[in-house]
Design a protein around this motif. Structure first.
Motif, mmCIF file in Angstrom:
data_model
loop_
_atom_site.group_PDB
_atom_site.id
_atom_site.type_symbol
_atom_site.label_atom_id
_atom_site.label_comp_id
_atom_site.label_asym_id
_atom_site.label_seq_id
_atom_site.Cartn_x
_atom_site.Cartn_y
_atom_site.Cartn_z
ATOM 1 N N PHE A 19 -9.712 13.263 7.170
ATOM 2 C CA PHE A 19 -9.820 11.844 7.477
ATOM 3 C C PHE A 19 -8.793 11.457 8.537
ATOM 4 N N SER A 20 -9.139 10.465 9.333
ATOM 5 C CA SER A 20 -8.236 9.887 10.324
ATOM 6 C C SER A 20 -8.099 8.394 10.036
ATOM 7 N N LYS A 21 -6.867 7.903 9.913
ATOM 8 C CA LYS A 21 -6.644 6.531 9.451
ATOM 9 C C LYS A 21 -7.050 5.507 10.505
ATOM 10 N N VAL A 22 -7.760 4.476 10.034
ATOM 11 C CA VAL A 22 -8.188 3.348 10.866
ATOM 12 C C VAL A 22 -7.349 2.108 10.555
ATOM 13 N N TYR A 23 -7.097 1.881 9.264
ATOM 14 C CA TYR A 23 -6.313 0.718 8.835
ATOM 15 C C TYR A 23 -5.495 1.098 7.604
ATOM 16 N N LYS A 66 -30.054 8.557 -3.251
ATOM 17 C CA LYS A 66 -28.868 7.717 -3.097
ATOM 18 C C LYS A 66 -27.730 8.162 -4.006
ATOM 19 N N ARG A 67 -27.948 9.196 -4.813
ATOM 20 C CA ARG A 67 -26.933 9.664 -5.749
ATOM 21 C C ARG A 67 -26.157 10.835 -5.160
ATOM 22 N N LEU A 68 -24.875 10.900 -5.489
ATOM 23 C CA LEU A 68 -24.038 12.046 -5.140
ATOM 24 C C LEU A 68 -23.660 12.769 -6.424
ATOM 25 N N LEU A 69 -23.685 14.091 -6.374
ATOM 26 C CA LEU A 69 -23.483 14.914 -7.562
ATOM 27 C C LEU A 69 -22.465 16.014 -7.275
ATOM 28 N N SER A 70 -22.023 16.664 -8.352
ATOM 29 C CA SER A 70 -21.255 17.908 -8.296
ATOM 30 C C SER A 70 -19.964 17.792 -7.483
ATOM 31 N N PRO A 71 -18.929 17.157 -8.031
ATOM 32 C CA PRO A 71 -17.662 17.078 -7.296
ATOM 33 C C PRO A 71 -17.010 18.449 -7.160
ATOM 34 N N GLY A 72 -16.577 18.765 -5.942
ATOM 35 C CA GLY A 72 -15.834 19.999 -5.678
ATOM 36 C C GLY A 72 -14.393 19.658 -5.361
ATOM 37 N N LYS A 73 -13.482 20.546 -5.730
ATOM 38 C CA LYS A 73 -12.048 20.258 -5.608
ATOM 39 C C LYS A 73 -11.429 21.025 -4.446
ATOM 40 N N CYS A 74 -10.524 20.363 -3.748
ATOM 41 C CA CYS A 74 -9.760 21.013 -2.697
ATOM 42 C C CYS A 74 -8.385 20.372 -2.624
ATOM 43 N N VAL A 75 -7.547 20.905 -1.762
ATOM 44 C CA VAL A 75 -6.203 20.366 -1.546
ATOM 45 C C VAL A 75 -6.202 19.566 -0.255
ATOM 46 N N ALA A 76 -5.613 18.387 -0.285
ATOM 47 C CA ALA A 76 -5.515 17.535 0.906
ATOM 48 C C ALA A 76 -4.049 17.357 1.269
ATOM 49 N N THR A 77 -3.749 17.481 2.554
ATOM 50 C CA THR A 77 -2.381 17.329 3.038
ATOM 51 C C THR A 77 -2.294 16.112 3.942
ATOM 52 N N LEU A 78 -1.373 15.211 3.625
ATOM 53 C CA LEU A 78 -1.141 14.024 4.438
ATOM 54 C C LEU A 78 -0.122 14.368 5.510
ATOM 55 N N GLU A 79 -0.510 14.200 6.770
ATOM 56 C CA GLU A 79 0.402 14.504 7.874
ATOM 57 C C GLU A 79 1.623 13.585 7.829
ATOM 58 N N ASP A 80 2.728 14.038 8.448
ATOM 59 C CA ASP A 80 4.000 13.316 8.360
ATOM 60 C C ASP A 80 3.899 11.880 8.849
ATOM 61 N N ASP A 81 3.072 11.636 9.883
ATOM 62 C CA ASP A 81 2.963 10.267 10.400
ATOM 63 C C ASP A 81 1.963 9.420 9.613
ATOM 64 N N LEU A 111 0.814 -1.211 0.000
ATOM 65 C CA LEU A 111 0.000 0.000 0.000
ATOM 66 C C LEU A 111 0.848 1.261 0.000
ATOM 67 N N GLN A 112 0.369 2.282 -0.702
ATOM 68 C CA GLN A 112 0.916 3.623 -0.553
ATOM 69 C C GLN A 112 0.387 4.213 0.755
ATOM 70 N N THR A 113 1.059 5.227 1.275
ATOM 71 C CA THR A 113 0.690 5.771 2.582
ATOM 72 C C THR A 113 -0.738 6.278 2.620
ATOM 73 N N VAL A 114 -1.224 6.824 1.501
ATOM 74 C CA VAL A 114 -2.565 7.398 1.486
ATOM 75 C C VAL A 114 -3.651 6.330 1.402
ATOM 76 N N GLU A 115 -3.282 5.107 1.024
ATOM 77 C CA GLU A 115 -4.272 4.030 0.917
ATOM 78 C C GLU A 115 -4.622 3.480 2.294
ATOM 79 N N GLY A 116 -5.853 2.997 2.425
ATOM 80 C CA GLY A 116 -6.274 2.384 3.670
ATOM 81 C C GLY A 116 -7.732 2.691 3.971
ATOM 82 N N ILE A 117 -8.115 2.421 5.202
ATOM 83 C CA ILE A 117 -9.473 2.710 5.676
ATOM 84 C C ILE A 117 -9.391 3.905 6.618
#
Length: 210
Positions: free
Chosen positions: A190-194, A130-145, A57-63
């Protein structure tokens, strides 16, 4: 001439292959997510955890948990001829307090950048049943740990806010064009679980009892 002929034939074959894949798989989205999300079959916490456990897995992958919206999601690597290679990951719902959303609903996509800790992230912002629409874009930063993925909308002097009814209200709130006022707010993300923070499957922010 032979070299030029081989080059032309190669280009034609490449274009033909792309056209064939496109015809088989439908619309081509490029580096912009589709306007409406997909619902993928066979997604549950245990199924995804078992699948991720068998892969490098890459660091960003997981649950991950999304505490602001009371949901659990998976970030997984994926490839599709319908998408640009720039978009390398998708965010898939595993569980939500909102029972109208089905497990397996794709709630967003992630693209890499030149910085290994920063990502271009799209999240769907409007919900219609049940449908999701209109994707909005932002910047996500992965913390060092690697245990937190924090969202930050593009900083502008004047910015447009989205009217996102019901879905992700903490991240996207309403439509207006208003001056941007710099103020400190709690991080949204997001906070990593797995995979877990340690071998005992304790998360970074959890208190461990002996």
């Amino acid at each position: 001439m032979d070299l030029l002929r081989h080059y032309v034939v190669g280009v034609l074959l490449l274009l033909f292959g792309a056209a064939t894949a496109l015809a088989a798989d439908g619309e081509y989205y490029g580096d912009t997510p589709p306007a409406q999300s997909q619902v993928l079959p066979g997604y549950s916490f245990d199924e995804v955890k078992d699948r991720l456990a068998s892969c490098p897995l890459q660091t960003v992958e997981g649950i991950w948990e999304y505490p602001d919206e009371m949901m659990t999601v998976a970030i997984e690597h994926f490839e599709s001829p319908q998408f640009s290679k720039k978009i390398k990951y998708r965010i898939v719902l595993l569980d939500s307090e909102d029972m109208s959303l089905l497990p397996g609903t794709v709630i967003g996509y992630i693209a890499e950048s030149a910085d290994n800790h920063k990502f271009e992230l799209w999240l769907y912002g409007e919900q219609d049943g049940k449908r999701l629409l209109s994707p909005g874009k932002c910047v996500a930063t992965l913390e060092d740990d690697g245990t937190s993925l924090i969202f930050k909308q593009n900083s502008l002097k004047v910015r447009v806010r989205f009217n996102l009814t019901r879905f992700l209200p903490k991240l996207f709130r309403f439509i207006s064009v208003s001056p941007y006022v710099e103020k400190e707010e709690l991080p949204v993300g997001f906070s990593k679980v797995y995979p877990a923070y340690d071998d005992n499957e304790s998360q970074h922010h959890e208190i461990r009892y002996l």
